[in-house]
Design a protein around this motif. Structure first.
Motif, PDB file in Angstrom:
ATOM      1  N   LYS A   3       0.742  -1.104   0.155  1.00  0.00           N
ATOM      2  CA  LYS A   3      -0.027   0.031  -0.132  1.00  0.00           C
ATOM      3  C   LYS A   3       0.899   1.261   0.008  1.00  0.00           C
ATOM      4  CE  LYS A   3      -3.377  -2.005   1.957  1.00  0.00           C
ATOM      5  NZ  LYS A   3      -3.843  -2.576   3.268  1.00  0.00           N
ATOM      6  N   GLU A   4       2.020   1.182   0.916  1.00  0.00           N
ATOM      7  CA  GLU A   4       2.707   2.285   1.033  1.00  0.00           C
ATOM      8  C   GLU A   4       3.472   2.927  -0.457  1.00  0.00           C
ATOM      9  OE1 GLU A   4       2.539   0.387   3.294  1.00  0.00           O
ATOM     10  OE2 GLU A   4       1.708   1.608   4.829  1.00  0.00           O
ATOM     11  N   ILE A  27      -6.920   1.240 -12.572  1.00  0.00           N
ATOM     12  CA  ILE A  27      -8.159   0.437 -12.891  1.00  0.00           C
ATOM     13  C   ILE A  27      -7.954  -0.792 -12.420  1.00  0.00           C
ATOM     14  CG2 ILE A  27      -8.412  -0.812 -15.307  1.00  0.00           C
ATOM     15  CD1 ILE A  27      -8.667   1.973 -16.267  1.00  0.00           C
ATOM     16  N   ASP A  28      -6.780  -1.276 -12.125  1.00  0.00           N
ATOM     17  CA  ASP A  28      -6.588  -2.857 -11.768  1.00  0.00           C
ATOM     18  C   ASP A  28      -6.910  -2.841 -10.008  1.00  0.00           C
ATOM     19  OD1 ASP A  28      -6.406  -3.876 -13.901  1.00  0.00           O
ATOM     20  OD2 ASP A  28      -4.269  -4.257 -13.906  1.00  0.00           O
ATOM     21  N   MET A  29      -7.013  -1.715  -9.570  1.00  0.00           N
ATOM     22  CA  MET A  29      -7.129  -2.022  -8.059  1.00  0.00           C
ATOM     23  C   MET A  29      -8.570  -2.334  -7.688  1.00  0.00           C
ATOM     24  SD  MET A  29      -4.499   0.864  -6.716  1.00  0.00           S
ATOM     25  CE  MET A  29      -5.032   0.841  -5.087  1.00  0.00           C
ATOM     26  N   GLU A  30      -8.914  -2.607  -6.651  1.00  0.00           N
ATOM     27  CA  GLU A  30     -10.141  -2.782  -5.792  1.00  0.00           C
ATOM     28  C   GLU A  30     -10.621  -1.441  -5.212  1.00  0.00           C
ATOM     29  OE1 GLU A  30     -11.945  -5.561  -6.033  1.00  0.00           O
ATOM     30  OE2 GLU A  30     -10.257  -6.771  -6.932  1.00  0.00           O
ATOM     31  N   ILE A  32     -12.016  -0.406  -2.631  1.00  0.00           N
ATOM     32  CA  ILE A  32     -11.668  -0.155  -1.064  1.00  0.00           C
ATOM     33  C   ILE A  32     -10.180   0.162  -1.144  1.00  0.00           C
ATOM     34  CG2 ILE A  32     -11.386  -2.527  -0.916  1.00  0.00           C
ATOM     35  CD1 ILE A  32     -12.382  -0.236   1.985  1.00  0.00           C
ATOM     36  N   ASP A  33      -9.421  -0.468  -1.986  1.00  0.00           N
ATOM     37  CA  ASP A  33      -8.124   0.132  -1.825  1.00  0.00           C
ATOM     38  C   ASP A  33      -7.614   1.329  -2.639  1.00  0.00           C
ATOM     39  OD1 ASP A  33      -7.062  -2.417  -0.818  1.00  0.00           O
ATOM     40  OD2 ASP A  33      -7.079  -3.575  -2.703  1.00  0.00           O
ATOM     41  N   LEU A  36      -8.622   3.778   0.013  1.00  0.00           N
ATOM     42  CA  LEU A  36      -7.465   4.058   1.176  1.00  0.00           C
ATOM     43  C   LEU A  36      -6.251   4.827   0.654  1.00  0.00           C
ATOM     44  CD1 LEU A  36      -7.620   0.610   2.730  1.00  0.00           C
ATOM     45  CD2 LEU A  36      -8.365   2.618   3.843  1.00  0.00           C
ATOM     46  N   GLU A  64     -16.595   3.936  -0.605  1.00  0.00           N
ATOM     47  CA  GLU A  64     -16.164   3.334   0.275  1.00  0.00           C
ATOM     48  C   GLU A  64     -15.127   4.651   1.200  1.00  0.00           C
ATOM     49  OE1 GLU A  64     -15.713   0.337   1.001  1.00  0.00           O
ATOM     50  OE2 GLU A  64     -16.416  -0.946  -0.684  1.00  0.00           O
ATOM     51  N   PRO A 270     -14.225   5.127  13.565  1.00  0.00           N
ATOM     52  CA  PRO A 270     -12.943   4.328  13.758  1.00  0.00           C
ATOM     53  C   PRO A 270     -12.092   5.135  14.842  1.00  0.00           C
ATOM     54  CG  PRO A 270     -13.469   4.559  11.598  1.00  0.00           C
ATOM     55  CD  PRO A 270     -14.330   5.393  12.060  1.00  0.00           C
ATOM     56  N   TYR A 271     -11.311   4.682  15.502  1.00  0.00           N
ATOM     57  CA  TYR A 271     -10.702   5.100  16.731  1.00  0.00           C
ATOM     58  C   TYR A 271      -9.925   6.533  16.187  1.00  0.00           C
ATOM     59  CZ  TYR A 271      -6.747   5.570  20.370  1.00  0.00           C
ATOM     60  OH  TYR A 271      -5.743   6.201  21.193  1.00  0.00           O
ATOM     61  N   LEU A 272      -9.174   6.233  14.836  1.00  0.00           N
ATOM     62  CA  LEU A 272      -8.118   7.509  14.767  1.00  0.00           C
ATOM     63  C   LEU A 272      -8.924   8.689  14.210  1.00  0.00           C
ATOM     64  CD1 LEU A 272      -5.311   5.430  12.946  1.00  0.00           C
ATOM     65  CD2 LEU A 272      -5.274   6.704  15.105  1.00  0.00           C
ATOM     66  N   LYS A 273     -10.297   8.477  13.693  1.00  0.00           N
ATOM     67  CA  LYS A 273     -11.111   9.404  13.314  1.00  0.00           C
ATOM     68  C   LYS A 273     -11.948  10.038  14.606  1.00  0.00           C
ATOM     69  CE  LYS A 273     -10.311   8.334   8.959  1.00  0.00           C
ATOM     70  NZ  LYS A 273     -10.638   7.749   8.010  1.00  0.00           N
ATOM     71  N   THR A 274     -11.722   9.798  15.752  1.00  0.00           N
ATOM     72  CA  THR A 274     -12.560  10.089  16.912  1.00  0.00           C
ATOM     73  C   THR A 274     -11.743  10.802  17.496  1.00  0.00           C
ATOM     74  OG1 THR A 274     -13.444   7.878  16.978  1.00  0.00           O
ATOM     75  CG2 THR A 274     -14.155   9.314  18.739  1.00  0.00           C
TER      76      THR A 274
ATOM     77  N   ASN B 203      -8.411  -9.875 -13.549  1.00  0.00           N
ATOM     78  CA  ASN B 203      -7.576  -9.227 -12.271  1.00  0.00           C
ATOM     79  C   ASN B 203      -8.152  -9.833 -10.965  1.00  0.00           C
ATOM     80  OD1 ASN B 203      -6.052  -7.861 -10.700  1.00  0.00           O
ATOM     81  ND2 ASN B 203      -7.590  -5.999 -11.008  1.00  0.00           N
ATOM     82  N   GLU B 344      -8.028  -0.942  11.453  1.00  0.00           N
ATOM     83  CA  GLU B 344      -8.223   0.459  11.573  1.00  0.00           C
ATOM     84  C   GLU B 344      -7.172   1.195  12.178  1.00  0.00           C
ATOM     85  OE1 GLU B 344     -13.162   0.523  12.430  1.00  0.00           O
ATOM     86  OE2 GLU B 344     -11.560   1.069  14.020  1.00  0.00           O
ATOM     87  N   LYS B 356      -3.183  10.521  20.923  1.00  0.00           N
ATOM     88  CA  LYS B 356      -4.272  10.397  21.121  1.00  0.00           C
ATOM     89  C   LYS B 356      -4.659  10.111  22.669  1.00  0.00           C
ATOM     90  CE  LYS B 356      -6.995   9.999  17.951  1.00  0.00           C
ATOM     91  NZ  LYS B 356      -7.956  10.789  17.283  1.00  0.00           N
TER      92      LYS B 356
END
Lengths: 455, 455
Positions: A3-4, A27-30, A32-33, A36, A64, A270-274, B203, B344, B356
Motif C-alpha cells: 500500500k505504501e 484500474i486494476d485496483m479494488e 476499497i484499496d 484508502l 468506500e 474508527p478510533y483514529l477518526k474520533t 484481475n 483501523e 491521542k
C-alpha cells in the motif's frame, strides 16, 4: 506492490501529471484499496484522481470513502456529475451517505436524484437506526408466480444491472405480498417452460422492517444466507438485505460488545477518526462509576485498619487476592457473555452453567491455593526470612484465595445470565464490573478469616 | 411455534408414531433448526427422525448436527445409506466431519466414498488447520476462455447441481492455471454468443492454499466477496472458499480474541460441550502466571510496611487506585487491540495513537483526580470526620491517581502496538496483563509521592 508503495507511486505520477499511467494502475485496483489510497492524498489532489477513474469504478470508490472526503468531492461536483455518481450507487449506499452529510449537501443530493429515487430514499430514511429497514435496499428482482423460467430470465436481463443481487429473486402476488423465493441456481437447473410458482420455495425466511439488525445478521450466520427479504407488517415485500451488509453488522456488534466489556460506551467511528474529547466522554462515566464503587472496597480496608496495624504483613497479600479474584471472575463472565452472544448459552441453561463454573472454580481454587501456600512458606518465610509470615498466615491467605476464586467464578457467570434474563445487555457485566464486586468480597472474606484465625 | 413447542410437538408425534404428521412439520423447517431439535431428542429416537426426512434435507441436517450425534447416526447407517448421505454432502463438509470422527468411522467413510471423492478428501485433509486449504471445497464451476456464454450456461446446467456455488465461475487455461473470473450476473447480462475470455475479469483476487484463514476471512469482509478462489504456488486453481465459511471463521477468530483478552487459552468447542477439566486447563496457566506477577505488587506494599504503619489511612485508598488504574489501562488496550484486529489502526500509527491516548489520559486523569480530591475532603474528612485524612493526604491520592491514569493509558495503548510490531498476538496484551503492570506502577507512584509529601 504494498500500500505504501502504491501511494508513493500514485503521488509521483500525480506530481508529474502522468495521468494515463496513473489510470492504468488504478484500474486494476479494488475500490476499497483506491479509497484508502485517496485518504492518504493531499485534499486538493482528490478530485483529480477521482476524475481519472472510469465512471463505475469511481462510484464504487466513492462509496468506500470517508464521509469527510465524500463531502469534499460532492462540493467539487457539478450537478450533472453528482447525478451521474448517484445513478451508479445502490440506494442503501446513498442513504448511508446522506445520513453522514450536512443538511445543505443532503438537499443537493435529493434535488439531483430522480423523483422515484427521491421517494425511495425518503422512505428508507424513515426507518430507525439499528432496524432491518435501515440497512435494506429497495433494489431487488421481483417475479410473479405465473411467469415461466424463460420469462424470469428475460426480466433479470432487463432489470438486473441495477439490482444489488440477482441471485435470489422474490415472488410476490398482486398486492406485493411476498409469496416465495427462487434462486438463479434453481432457475438455471430447471426447464425454460417451468412456472416460477411450481419451483419457488414458499417457506420464506424474512425479516420485519422494525426487527433489530443484530438479529437479522444472526439469521445470515445461522442459515448461511446470501440475501434476506424484508416485509412490512402486512407481509408486503419492501426491500432486501444482502450478506455484505450483514457481515458489517456482525463486525460492528462485536466491536460494541467488546467495548462494553472494557467499560467504554460504544462508538461507531474508527478510533483514529474520533477526537480525544469524544473518546474521553465515552470512557469517563464508567471510570467515575467504578471508582466510586471501589471506594467501598477502600472502606472495608479502613474498617479493618486496627487489625492491619497488628499484623501489617497481611496488607502485602491484598493486591494478589484482588487481582486473582478479578481475573477468575472475568474469565467466567467473558466466557458466558460470548456464549450468550453466539447463542451457545441460553438463559434456560442457568443451572448447567453455574454447576460447570462451580467445578471449574473448585479445580482453579485448590490449585491456586496450594501454589500460594507453598510459595508463601518457601519464598516469603524461608528464603526472604520474614518471621511474621507464619503457617497460619499462609493458611489464611490460601483459604481466602480459594473462597475468592469460587465466589468470583459464581458472580462472574451469574451476573451476565441474570442480565440476559432481565433483558439487559450481558456485555456490561464484564471484567471491570465483576472486578469491583469481587474485590469487596475477597477483602471481606480475608478479614473475616484473619480475624478468627490470627487475632 | 417456538423451539420448545416444536420439540414437545415432535416428541409427542414420535411417541404416538404419527410419522407422516411429523414429516409435514419437519419439511418446512430449516436444517439447522431440525438439528437443534434432534439434539434435544433421546438418542434412540434420532435415527427414526432422520429416516423420516427427505434425502436432501436429511443430508443438510446431518451437516449441522453435533459430532457425537453424527457419529451415532453413521454407526446406525448401512453402507448404502452412508454412501447416499455422503453423495449429498459438499466435500468441505465431509472433510470437517472426518476431522471429528474416530479412526474406525473415518475408515468407513473413506471406503464408502467414490474413488474420486476419496482422492479429493485425502487431498483436503493434508492442508494444515487454519490454512485457506483447510476450509476450501473442490466443488466449483470452471470454464474455459474460449467458451461462449451459451456454452457456459450449458456447463452450469450440466454440473451445477453438485457445486457449492454457481454464481462465481472460474476460468482456467489448459494447465489448470487461474486466468479469470466471471459471475453469473455478467453471463446473464451478456449476449449468448459472447466469449467468456472477453467478458471475464482477469484481475482475480485469490488466496494461496497455505494462507491463514483469518486473512482470507478479512478479504471477504474488505472486498464484499461471495466466493474466493484458492490457488497453489504455481497459480493452479485447487479450490474455492464460500462466504458462509468465511463468516464462521470471522466469528471463531473474534471469539478467540475475546478469550485471549480475558486471559483464557482459546477453545474451539462450545462452552456447554466442554468438560470442566478442559475449561480449568485453559484458564489455570494464566491465573497462575498473573498471580505470580501480582505477588510483586504485594512485595511493593511489603517494602513500604513501615510507612503504612505510620499513616494507616493510606492503605484504604489502595483498591481505588489499583482498580481505576486497571480500568483506565484496559479501556486503552482493548480499544487498540480491536482497532488492530479491524485494520483501523496499523503499527505505523504508533505515535498518533500514543498522542491521542495522552490527551484522553490528561482529560480522564484531571477529572478523576478532581472528583477524588473533592470526595475525600467532603465525605472522608467532613462527613465521616476522619481527622487523619488531611488536605495533604487528599492531594497525595489525587496526584497519584492522575499519574496512574496517564501511565495506565500509555502502557495500555503501547503494549498491544508493540506486540503487533514484534508479530505477537496483541489480544494477549489486554485487561489482566495491563492491570498487573499498572497495579505495580500505581503503588510505586503512590508510595514515592506519600514518602516525599507526608512522611
Amino acid at each position: 506492490m504494498s500500500k505504501e508503495e502504491a501511494l508513493s507511486t500514485a503521488l509521483e505520477l500525480l506530481e508529474n501529471r502522468k495521468y494515463s499511467e496513473l489510470r492504468t494502475i488504478l484500474i486494476d485496483m479494488e475500490p476499497i484499496d483506491i479509497a484508502l489510497l485517496c485518504e492518504g492524498l493531499p485534499e486538493e489532489k482528490l478530485p483529480v484522481v477521482y476524475r481519472i477513474l472510469p465512471k463505475e469504478l469511481a462510484a464504487e470508490t466513492f462509496v468506500e470513502l470517508d464521509a469527510e472526503l465524500q463531502e469534499l468531492l460532492i462540493k467539487s461536483f457539478s450537478d450533472k456529475e453528482l447525478n451521474e455518481v448517484l445513478r451508479e450507487l445502490y440506494l442503501d449506499d446513498t442513504v448511508d451517505i446522506i445520513e453522514e452529510m450536512p443538511a445543505s449537501v443532503v438537499r443537493r443530493i435529493l434535488n439531483t436524484s430522480s423523483p422515484e429515487d427521491r421517494a425511495a430514499i425518503n422512505e428508507l430514511l424513515k426507518y430507525p437506526t439499528d432496524s432491518a429497514g435501515s440497512i435494506m435496499t429497495t433494489e431487488y428482482i421481483s417475479l410473479k408466480g405465473s411467469m415461466t423460467v424463460a420469462e424470469a430470465f428475460d426480466r433479470i436481463r432487463a432489470t438486473g444491472v441495477d439490482k444489488e443481487t440477482i441471485y435470489t429473486c422474490y415472488v410476490t402476488d398482486d398486492n406485493r405480498r411476498l409469496t416465495g423465493v427462487v434462486t438463479v441456481k434453481e432457475l438455471l437447473l430447471n426447464q425454460y417452460t417451468e412456472h416460477i410458482g411450481s419451483i419457488m420455495d414458499d417457506n420464506v425466511l424474512c425479516a420485519a422492517t422494525g426487527e433489530d439488525k443484530e438479529s437479522v445478521a444472526e439469521k445470515f450466520k445461522r442459515y448461511d444466507l446470501l440475501a434476506l427479504p424484508v416485509v412490512d407488517n402486512e407481509n408486503r415485500l419492501v426491500g432486501i438485505i444482502t450478506v455484505d451488509d450483514a457481515i458489517d453488522v456482525l463486525t460492528e456488534e462485536t466491536t460494541e460488545d467488546i467495548e462494553k466489556m472494557a467499560a467504554i460506551t460504544p462508538s461507531d467511528k474508527p478510533y483514529l477518526k474520533t477526537g480525544a474529547f469524544v473518546i474521553f466522554a465515552k470512557r469517563i462515566p464508567w471510570l467515575l462509576l467504578l471508582m466510586i464503587s471501589a471506594t467501598f472496597t477502600g472502606g472495608i480496608i479502613g474498617s479493618f485498619e486496627s487489625a492491619l496495624a497488628v499484623l501489617p504483613v497481611l496488607t502485602a497479600f491484598i493486591p494478589m487476592l484482588m487481582d486473582t479474584g478479578g481475573n477468575s471472575g472475568s474469565q467466567a463472565s467473558v466466557t458466558v457473555i460470548r456464549g450468550l452472544a453466539l447463542g451457545e448459552i441460553r438463559p434456560a441453561d442457568f443451572l448447567r452453567v453455574v454447576w460447570k463454573e462451580m467445578r471449574v472454580a473448585a479445580l482453579c481454587g485448590i490449585t491456586l491455593a496450594a501454589a500460594t501456600f507453598g510459595k508463601i512458606l518457601l519464598v516469603d518465610r524461608l528464603i526472604m526470612g520474614n518471621e511474621t509470615v507464619s503457617v497460619l498466615v499462609a493458611f489464611t491467605v490460601s483459604l481466602t484465595l480459594a473462597i475468592t476464586v469460587l465466589a468470583a467464578k459464581l458472580v462472574g457467570c451469574m451476573l451476565p445470565l441474570a442480565a440476559k434474563c432481565l433483558h439487559f445487555d450481558p456485555a456490561v457485566m464484564a471484567s471491570p464490573f465483576i472486578t469491583t464486586i469481587v474485590d469487596a468480597i475477597s477483602l471481606l472474606v480475608y478479614f473475616a478469616i484473619a480475624s478468627s484465625l490470627l487475632l
